[in-house]
Design an enzyme around this catalytic site. Structure first.
Site, PDB file in Angstrom:
ATOM      1  N   ASP A  38       0.867  -1.180   0.000  1.00 49.51           N
ATOM      2  CA  ASP A  38       0.000   0.000   0.000  1.00 49.51           C
ATOM      3  C   ASP A  38       0.901   1.227   0.000  1.00 49.51           C
ATOM      4  O   ASP A  38       1.468   1.591   1.030  1.00 49.51           O
ATOM      5  CB  ASP A  38      -0.906  -0.017   1.235  1.00 49.51           C
ATOM      6  CG  ASP A  38      -1.792   1.216   1.335  1.00 49.51           C
ATOM      7  OD1 ASP A  38      -1.730   2.074   0.430  1.00 49.51           O
ATOM      8  OD2 ASP A  38      -2.530   1.335   2.326  1.00 49.51           O
ATOM      9  N   THR A  64      -6.391   6.039 -11.762  1.00 51.12           N
ATOM     10  CA  THR A  64      -6.568   6.527 -13.136  1.00 51.12           C
ATOM     11  C   THR A  64      -8.024   6.634 -13.568  1.00 51.12           C
ATOM     12  O   THR A  64      -8.292   6.912 -14.744  1.00 51.12           O
ATOM     13  CB  THR A  64      -5.828   5.605 -14.123  1.00 51.12           C
ATOM     14  OG1 THR A  64      -6.321   4.267 -13.959  1.00 51.12           O
ATOM     15  CG2 THR A  64      -4.327   5.634 -13.893  1.00 51.12           C
ATOM     16  N   TYR A 127      -8.269  14.457 -11.206  1.00 45.77           N
ATOM     17  CA  TYR A 127      -7.197  13.536 -11.606  1.00 45.77           C
ATOM     18  C   TYR A 127      -5.930  14.300 -11.978  1.00 45.77           C
ATOM     19  O   TYR A 127      -4.835  14.011 -11.480  1.00 45.77           O
ATOM     20  CB  TYR A 127      -7.666  12.683 -12.784  1.00 45.77           C
ATOM     21  CG  TYR A 127      -6.569  11.886 -13.444  1.00 45.77           C
ATOM     22  CD1 TYR A 127      -5.957  10.822 -12.795  1.00 45.77           C
ATOM     23  CD2 TYR A 127      -6.115  12.215 -14.727  1.00 45.77           C
ATOM     24  CE1 TYR A 127      -4.938  10.097 -13.407  1.00 45.77           C
ATOM     25  CE2 TYR A 127      -5.102  11.502 -15.337  1.00 45.77           C
ATOM     26  CZ  TYR A 127      -4.518  10.449 -14.675  1.00 45.77           C
ATOM     27  OH  TYR A 127      -3.503   9.746 -15.273  1.00 45.77           O
TER      28      TYR A 127
END
Length: 293
Positions: A38, A64, A127
C-alpha cells in the site's frame, strides 16, 4: 554484468505488467500490487524499500479513473500524490533512482502546439490536479528522479479504448466518437521500454534527471484513432462488419471530468537526451487478436 534491483509498483497495471515482462531475466525484480504494498502507507513503503534496497523504483501505480476521481478526490490524492511522495522519500533514503509516470492532464488542453516540459501546467480535473501534486512531491523528496508524462495509454491487458471499440463494434451498427480532442495514443510496452532505457542510462552516469514527455506518433483525434482501429480490425478479420462512425463534439458526450482538447506532447527532449523515439502506436495495432477478449 551486474543485475540491478528494481522495485515496480502497480505491477498488474498496463505499464507495470509490461515492465515486469521486459525486465524478466535482466534484473532482480520486486513486483508489487496494491495487495503486496500500500503505497499510501509510508511505514510500509519505508520497510519494503529498506529491506529490498532497490537501485531503481518505478512507480507505475496510480489512481486513473478520471471521472470517478471527481467524487473520490481524497483517494485519488492519497494514491497519486501521497503514495508517490512516500516512494520518493524511500528512494532518497536508500540512494535509489525513482521514475514516476505522470500525464498530459497536468495541462489545461487549450494550447495550440504540442506541450513541452517547460510549458505552464494548469490541470482542470481532480485527476490532473492529483497527478501534478504527485510530480511536485516526487521532485521535492528525491533529487534523483524522472517524471515521465504520457498520454492515451493502451495495452493488451486491462481496460482501454481499443478493447472498448472492438467490443462496441460487435454490438452496435453506429458509434459516435469524439472528434475534437487531439492527443497521442501510446502503447504501454513502449512506455515500459522507455523507462527501462532511461534507468539504464542513469545508472551509467547519465545524470539528466527531471521531467520528460513520452507519447505516441502521429497525433490524432479519438475519432481518427477509432477509424484506424476499425480499419485494422477488418483487415485482421476481427470484425466482419464495421459500424458506421460518426464524429461528435466533446459537448455531445458530457463526462464528470474535464478532458483536454489538445493534449499533444512534444517528445523532442527525451529524443535529444536519451535517444528515445516516440511510441509507434500504429505498429502496436498489427495484432488486434490480443485485444479481442
Amino acid at each position: 554484468m551486474k543485475k540491478y534491483k528494481y522495485l515496480i509498483t502497480g505491477a498488474n497495471g498496463q505499464v507495470g505488467s509490461q515492465l515486469v515482462a521486459q525486465l524478466q531475466g535482466k534484473a532482480e525484480i520486486l513486483a508489487t500490487d496494491r495487495n503486496a504494498l500500500d503505497i499510501t502507507d509510508r511505514a510500509s513503503v519505508l520497510q519494503i524499500v529498506n529491506e529490498f534496497r532497490p537501485d531503481v523504483i518505478i512507480n507505475a501505480a496510480a489512481y486513473t479513473a478520471v471521472d470517478k476521481a471527481e467524487s473520490e478526490a481524497n483517494l485519488a490524492h492519497a494514491i497519486n500524490c501521497t503514495g508517490a511522495e512516500n516512494l520518493a522519500i524511500a528512494a532518497n533514503e536508500v540512494g535509489a533512482i525513482i521514475l514516476h509516470i505522470s500525464t498530459d492532464y497536468v495541462f489545461d488542453g487549450k494550447g495550440e502546439k504540442p506541450y513541452r516540459e517547460t510549458d505552464p501546467v494548469a490541470p482542470q480535473s481532480v485527476y490532473g490536479k492529483t497527478k501534478l501534486a504527485g510530480e511536485l512531491a516526487v521532485q521535492a523528496a528525491c533529487a534523483r528522479h524522472i517524471i515521465l508524462r504520457t498520454a492515451w495509454v493502451f495495452n493488451e491487458h486491462g481496460n482501454n479504448f481499443i478493447k472498448t471499440m472492438i467490443r462496441l463494434g460487435k454490438q452496435r451498427d453506429t458509434l459516435g466518437i469524439v472528434g475534437d480532442q487531439f492527443g497521442s495514443p501510446t502503447y504501454a510496452g513502449d512506455i515500459a521500454n522507455a523507462l527501462i532505457l532511461i534507468s539504464e542510462q542513469l545508472m551509467n552516469n547519465n545524470q539528466n534527471f527531471g521531467v520528460y514527455h513520452f507519447s505516441g506518433s502521429p497525433y490524432v483525434s479519438w475519432f481518427e484513432f477509432a477509424c484506424e482501429i476499425f480499419t485494422q480490425a477488418q483487415q485482421q478479420q476481427i470484425l466482419s462488419q464495421l459500424p458506421v462512425l460518426n464524429k461528435i463534439a466533446t459537448e455531445d458526450y458530457p463526462t464528470p471530468a474535464f478532458r483536454p482538447a489538445h493534449s499533444r506532447l512534444d517528445c523532442g527532449k527525451i529524443q535529444a537526451v536519451f535517444g528515445i523515439q516516440p511510441s509507434d502506436w500504429q505498429r502496436a495495432l498489427t495484432d488486434l487478436s490480443k485485444y479481442n477478449n
